[in-house]
Every structure is written in structure tokens, then in C-alpha cells.
Design an enzyme around this catalytic site. Structure first.
Site, PDB file in Angstrom:
ATOM      1  N   LYS A  74      -9.432  14.549 -25.936  1.00  0.00           N
ATOM      2  CA  LYS A  74     -10.103  16.197 -25.215  1.00  0.00           C
ATOM      3  C   LYS A  74      -9.736  16.316 -26.504  1.00  0.00           C
ATOM      4  CE  LYS A  74     -10.753  18.522 -22.104  1.00  0.00           C
ATOM      5  NZ  LYS A  74     -11.147  18.959 -20.398  1.00  0.00           N
ATOM      6  N   GLU A  93       0.400  10.794 -29.460  1.00  0.00           N
ATOM      7  CA  GLU A  93       0.437   8.753 -29.592  1.00  0.00           C
ATOM      8  C   GLU A  93      -1.116   8.546 -30.788  1.00  0.00           C
ATOM      9  OE1 GLU A  93       0.549  10.999 -26.858  1.00  0.00           O
ATOM     10  OE2 GLU A  93       1.796   9.294 -25.336  1.00  0.00           O
ATOM     11  N   GLY A 129      -9.683  14.722 -18.044  1.00  0.00           N
ATOM     12  CA  GLY A 129      -9.715  13.963 -18.757  1.00  0.00           C
ATOM     13  C   GLY A 129      -9.429  12.405 -17.787  1.00  0.00           C
ATOM     14  N   ARG A 130      -8.853  12.306 -16.313  1.00  0.00           N
ATOM     15  CA  ARG A 130      -8.863  10.815 -15.525  1.00  0.00           C
ATOM     16  C   ARG A 130      -9.879  11.325 -15.367  1.00  0.00           C
ATOM     17  NH1 ARG A 130      -5.317  15.957 -14.855  1.00  0.00           N
ATOM     18  NH2 ARG A 130      -5.628  16.521 -13.513  1.00  0.00           N
ATOM     19  N   GLU A 139      -1.649  12.456 -11.739  1.00  0.00           N
ATOM     20  CA  GLU A 139      -1.772  13.895 -12.642  1.00  0.00           C
ATOM     21  C   GLU A 139      -2.698  14.962 -11.820  1.00  0.00           C
ATOM     22  OE1 GLU A 139      -3.712  13.337 -16.433  1.00  0.00           O
ATOM     23  OE2 GLU A 139      -1.775  13.103 -16.763  1.00  0.00           O
ATOM     24  N   HIS A 163       3.791 -12.873  -4.456  1.00  0.00           N
ATOM     25  CA  HIS A 163       4.938 -13.467  -5.126  1.00  0.00           C
ATOM     26  C   HIS A 163       6.292 -12.546  -6.102  1.00  0.00           C
ATOM     27  CE1 HIS A 163       2.715 -17.097  -3.986  1.00  0.00           C
ATOM     28  NE2 HIS A 163       1.909 -16.233  -4.067  1.00  0.00           N
ATOM     29  N   LYS A 168       6.336  16.179 -24.013  1.00  0.00           N
ATOM     30  CA  LYS A 168       5.876  16.337 -25.105  1.00  0.00           C
ATOM     31  C   LYS A 168       6.152  17.848 -26.213  1.00  0.00           C
ATOM     32  CE  LYS A 168       0.590  15.991 -23.882  1.00  0.00           C
ATOM     33  NZ  LYS A 168      -0.649  16.499 -23.625  1.00  0.00           N
TER      34      LYS A 168
HETATM   35  O1  F6P Z   1      -1.551  13.061 -19.173  1.00  0.00           O
HETATM   36  C1  F6P Z   1      -1.705  14.334 -20.167  1.00  0.00           C
HETATM   37  C2  F6P Z   1      -3.088  13.934 -21.344  1.00  0.00           C
HETATM   38  O2  F6P Z   1      -3.407  15.159 -20.832  1.00  0.00           O
HETATM   39  C3  F6P Z   1      -3.601  13.045 -19.411  1.00  0.00           C
HETATM   40  O3  F6P Z   1      -4.636  14.431 -18.885  1.00  0.00           O
HETATM   41  C4  F6P Z   1      -5.286  12.891 -20.739  1.00  0.00           C
HETATM   42  O4  F6P Z   1      -6.355  12.061 -20.404  1.00  0.00           O
HETATM   43  C5  F6P Z   1      -4.526  12.123 -22.123  1.00  0.00           C
HETATM   44  O5  F6P Z   1      -2.908  13.405 -21.881  1.00  0.00           O
HETATM   45  C6  F6P Z   1      -4.583  12.082 -22.867  1.00  0.00           C
HETATM   46  O6  F6P Z   1      -5.042  13.339 -23.817  1.00  0.00           O
HETATM   47  P1  F6P Z   1      -6.615  13.912 -24.677  1.00  0.00           P
HETATM   48  O7  F6P Z   1      -7.238  12.833 -23.955  1.00  0.00           O
HETATM   49  O8  F6P Z   1      -6.578  14.798 -24.807  1.00  0.00           O
HETATM   50  O9  F6P Z   1      -6.090  13.140 -25.734  1.00  0.00           O
END
Ligand code: F6P
Length: 540
Positions: free
Chosen positions: A199, A205, A259-260, A345, A376, A505
């Protein structure tokens, strides 16, 4: 006395009562404490909720203004108050519905354009009109994202495996290089489509994995490979473009989608490619059906409301600190992780929407694994441990493998048995147990009795659905989204921001030079310096 005090008093006054006794006293309990909608059945009768607690919970829900705030959300009010944003994942799955205005402009035309662009690209990739740089059809697709930019498409692709009919979807999320290596080791870069989902297009990452993927593709296909074999999904479309991705393959979305909560739009691109646009539209239709139910159904027959109130009874009133998500469906193996982000979250907060400290516990710790595997691993604690973890079982009436009906019958029997065992337990009376497993005769049986006793009266809900189809998965996810909304509203929480994740972060960025040996660790705090020194000394 407020509803919370009345609820807590009622819980204390009835806490010694066994759940099973509630059935003995009221044969119609299962019918009264269950609700059906859209082909689903939610049974919350194996909990300690009774008529009085349900009445109080419903009044609490009404007093919190759930109905009013629900309408605000659907109508585009900026209910995400800390970021001053609307919350409109519901609009994504209702592209042809009534207009929804944000800053005076209807958002639906943009959603329709975005969906059409996704469909056109997906069809092209699936039918061979869109080819790789070497002119070959794509065989595999690599979704690179993390959090909501990974969990939604990854969970849904696993859940809908029977409907994945062209490219094989693969997912990379962790910055750990092993994730890239293992995910791509059997892939041919010449026939792999890469979808970078972020987003913000700044998540370290995702950007790191995307750069490595770009090198991997360019190494095999030349620079044309990046142009022909990449797509991007982001709110920051210009950042995606500057990464080298053809703007015609950059799928933008608005900041009023969290995002979620984003799998319903361009973040779901890899899912649409995997199962096809028609099945993706069925997925949206299922969520739309749950939205309509959530908006229209009376609270006492409203599945998201009831699931939320059961959660509040367990987590805020009874004080159970976790919730176990136990899908008896191997294809929902990623659902617990998905719901961890959605629930934790969203409601893992400590201040109210007004910024004031919360006066009672916020969202629960969410965990879980598919059944029957969990039996299990951790069901021993669920059944005989000192801690109580309310369980949420999910189970289909039908599998996708009719030729393996015996398997499904065993799955169903085990799921129902677990909720029964949690509720009824097994007495200390050794007659409850088969004697064949009591070596040493009657005396030993007595000695073992306390070890073998299962106290029971442990709560669970069970959600049944006909079959895990795209439509049902859409219903299921929307059900939990709205459950989170109701819980957050009752708790006074803004469920749609996530400021807590920023700290980690920032610290990671500040540590990187020392970790990479480009700066001295001496100035760092004791423990972190000790740990970085160990890494430095042991790095080969
Ligand atoms: O975990 C923090 C967060 O901002 C989430 O809300 C989001 O889904 C994820 O990191 C990835 O963010 P982006 O889609 O901006 O890479």
C-alpha cells in the site's frame, strides 16, 4: 449501574454454574443461542451465556451506538479518526451498488474501473494474451508483500485451492532471504509473473524482496523481463512506477482501504489471477451478502454482532485473554494468521477513539491451528490446563472430495467431539474411563482418577457453512471483519489504524548500520550491543 458492571456481576454470580447444566435446565437452549444466515449456522450455546447475559450484551451493543457507527462506516464517514480517513472495504465488494461519497465524489466508478483493469490483466495472463518476456505463457505467479498485502491473497489462495486453475500462486513475505530462496528455488524466472503488493510501497521487507526478484528476473530475461513480468499494487503508484514497473500494470487503490481489509480490491490481484475473475466476483458476492445481513439483521439474529458479543463476554467480562481460532478445514490453515492481523492489529490498542486510556482490556490474543492437528498439539491444555481459552470452531458440511467422504465424516466427528469434551469434560469417577487402559487394577484406577479428570465447562462457538466456496469464504471473512468492528465500537477503539507497528520499523532502520558492520555498536544500549557483538563475532 452501567451495563459493564451488571455484566460482570452476572458473570461472577453464575461462574460456578456448569455450561452443561444450562442445557439440562433449558432443552431449547441450542436453538435459542444459535443463529443462521446466508446458509451459515453460528452456535454459541456451548458458552456460559444465558438469557440475562445476552440481554445485557445486546443492550451494551445498542448503548455503544453500533448501528449508528455501522451506517457511518458504510456511508464513508471518516471513522478512522486518528488518520482522518473513511473505512470503505465494504465499497470494494459492492462496485455496482449505491454511490458512496468521499470528499463529495462517488468512489464506485473508480472501483469499477479498477476491477475492470484487474479483470482484463487477469484474463490476459490466464488465456495467454499476456506473455512473459520470452514469449511464453506464465506458469507461476509470485506475490511479494507482507501483512495485509500477503495474508489476504495467501490465505484465500490456500482456502480456494480447488478453484486455482491456471498459474500456481506462490507468496514471499519475510525479509529473511530463506523465504525468497525457498519460494523461488523451483520456479523458472522465464515463466514467472511477479506481483509486488504494498500500500505504501515503502515497507522494507517488500521492497527488499522486490529488488531481489527484479535482479532474479532481469538476470534470466534481461531488462525487458522487468517490464513484461512485473505488476504492482499500491496506493503510492508513482513509487511503483519508479521501481521500473510499467504503469499500465500498476494497480492503485485508495487510502480508505486498510491493509488488513484490502483483499477485496487490487491487493486480491494474485487471487483473481489464480481462481479467475468469475470466481473472484463470487468471493466479492459472498462478502456483499454478509454486509447486507450485517446491515439489516436484528442484533439478536445478526451473526457479526453475536460473534462480537460472545467475544466481549469471554475477553472483557470473563477475562479470558486469548481466543483460539480452530478451523476444521486444512485449506483454512492460514486463517488463524489472517485473523491474527485482522483482530489484533485492529483491536490491540490501549487508548480510546478520543485518545484516553482504556478502562478495560482491549482485543484478545488470537491464535490457532487447523483441526484435527491442534488436537495433537495444544488441546491437552485446552481440556486440562489451568487457563481457559475460548475456542471458535469452523467446519464445512461438505468437503470438495466426495470420494473421501470417510475422511470428512471423521473430521466432522472430531470437531463436534472437541466442543462437547470442552463443555462436558470427563468425571473423576474412574468408571468414566475404559478399564483397559488402567494397569494396576482398581487401586491404581482411583489414584489415576484425578490425573484423568477433565473438568469441562470450557466455552466454544461453532460456525458451520455448507462448503468452502469463493462465496462462503467471502461471507466468512466479512463476518470476522464486522465482528472486529462491533467489538471495537463497544470497546470505544479505533480499529482502523496501527501506530504501534511504526516503532519497530524505526528502530530496525537505526540498528541496520551496526548490524551490517558499517557502524560501531558501542553507543547502543547494553543488551542490544551485547547481541550485536555476538552476531559480529560469530558471523562467518
Ligand atoms: O503491519 C503494519 C502494516 O502497515 C500493515 O497494516 C500492512 O498490511 C503491512 O504493514 C504492509 O504494509 P504495505 O502494504 O504498505 O506494504
Amino acid at each position: 449501574m452501567n451495563f459493564w458492571d451488571r455484566l460482570e456481576n452476572h458473570f461472577q454470580a453464575t461462574s460456578n454454574r456448569r455450561i452443561s447444566s444450562l442445557f439440562d435446565n433449558d432443552p431449547s437452549r441450542a436453538d435459542k443461542l444459535s443463529a443462521a444466515a446466508g446458509g451459515m449456522l453460528l452456535d454459541f450455546s456451548k458458552t456460559s451465556i444465558d438469557d440475562e447475559s445476552l440481554k445485557l450484551l445486546l443492550e451494551l451493543c445498542s448503548e455503544a451506538g453500533v448501528a449508528e457507527r455501522r451506517l457511518d462506516m458504510f456511508e464513508g464517514e471518516r471513522i478512522n479518526v486518528s488518520e482522518n480517513r473513511s473505512v470503505l472495504h465494504t465499497a470494494l465488494r459492492d462496485p455496482d451498488g449505491a454511490p458512496v461519497l468521499v470528499d463529495g465524489a462517488d468512489v464506485k466508478p473508480g472501483i469499477r474501473r479498477s476491477l475492470a483493469k484487474m479483470q482484463s490483466f487477469s484474463d490476459g495472463v490466464r488465456n495467454g494474451a499476456v506473455l512473459s518476456a520470452s514469449g511464453k505463457r506464465f506458469t507461476d505467479m509470485l506475490n511479494i508483500g507482507i501483512g495485509g498485502s500477503d495474508l489476504g491473497p495467501a490465505m484465500a489462495s490456500a482456502a480456494l485451492a480447488p478453484y486455482v486453475d491456471t498459474l500456481r500462486p506462490h507468496f514471499i513475505s519475510n525479509v529473511d532471504g530463506s523465504h525468497f530462496r525457498d519460494a523461488t528455488s523451483y520456479l523458472d524466472p522465464k515463466t514467472t509473473l511477479v506481483v509486488v503488493v504494498s500500500k505504501t510501497f515503502t515497507t522494507i521487507e517488500t521492497i527488499t524482496n522486490a529488488r531481489t526478484a527484479r535482479d532474479w528476473i532481469a538476470g534470466a530475461c534481461g531488462p525487458e523481463g522487468v517490464r513484461r513480468q512485473f505488476a504492482a499494487v499500491s496506493s503510492a503508484t508513482e513509487k511503483a512506477g519508479s521501481f521500473g514497473i510499467d504503469m499500465k500494470r500498476v494497480f492503485g487503490f485508495e487510502d480508505w482501504v486498510g491493509g488488513r481489509y484490502s483483499v477485496w480490491g487490487p491487493v486480491g490481484l494474485s487471487l483473481m489471477i489464480a481462481i479467475g475473475p468469475r470466481k473472484f466476483l463470487e468471493f466479492l458476492a459472498g462478502a456483499r451478502e454478509m454486509d447486507a445481513h450485517f446491515l439489516a439483521a436484528e442484533p439478536k439474529a445478526n451473526l457479526p454482532v453475536l460473534l462480537a458479543l460472545v467475544g466481549i463476554w469471554h475477553n472483557q467480562v470473563a477475562g479470558y485473554e486469548t481466543t483460539a481460532i480452530l478451523p476444521y478445514d486444512q485449506r483454512l490453515r492460514l486463517l488463524p494468521a489472517y485473523l491474527q492481523q485482522l483482530m489484533m492489529e485492529s483491536n490491540g490498542k490501549s487508548v480510546s477513539r478520543d485518545g484516553e486510556p482504556l478502562t478495560r482490556p482491549s482485543g484478545p490474543i488470537v491464535w490457532g491451528e487447523p483441526g484435527t492437528n491442534g488436537q495433537h498439539a495444544f488441546h491437552q491444555l485446552l481440556l486440562q490446563g489451568t487457563r481457559i481459552a475460548p475456542c471458535e470452531f469452523l467446519l464445512a458440511a461438505n468437503s470438495h472430495e466426495p470420494e473421501l467422504q470417510e475422511h470428512h465424516d471423521l473430521l466432522v466427528a472430531n470437531c463436534l467431539a472437541q466442543s462437547e469434551a470442552l463443555m462436558r469434560g470427563r468425571g473423576a469417577d474412574s468408571r468414566d474411563f475404559k478399564t483397559d487402559s488402567n494397569p494396576g487394577g482398581a487401586g491404581n484406577r482411583t489414584r489415576l482418577a484425578s490425573h484423568r479428570e477433565i473438568k469441562g465447562s470450557r466455552p466454544s462457538v461453532t460456525l458451520l457453512y455448507p462448503k468452502l466456496t469463493p462465496f462462503v469464504l467471502g461471507q466468512l471473512i466479512a463476518l470476522y471483519e464486522h465482528r472486529v468492528f462491533v467489538e471495537g465500537t463497544v470497546l470505544g477503539i479505533n480499529s482502523f489504524d496501527q501506530w504501534g507497528v511504526e516503532a519497530g520499523k524505526e528502530i530496525a532502520r537505526s540498528l541496520l548500520p551496526a548490524v551490517a558492520g558499517r557502524a560501531d555498536a558501542a553507543g547502543l544500549a547494553g543488551s542490544t550491543r551485547l547481541l550485536i557483538d555476538y552476531i559480529a563475532m560469530n558471523r562467518r
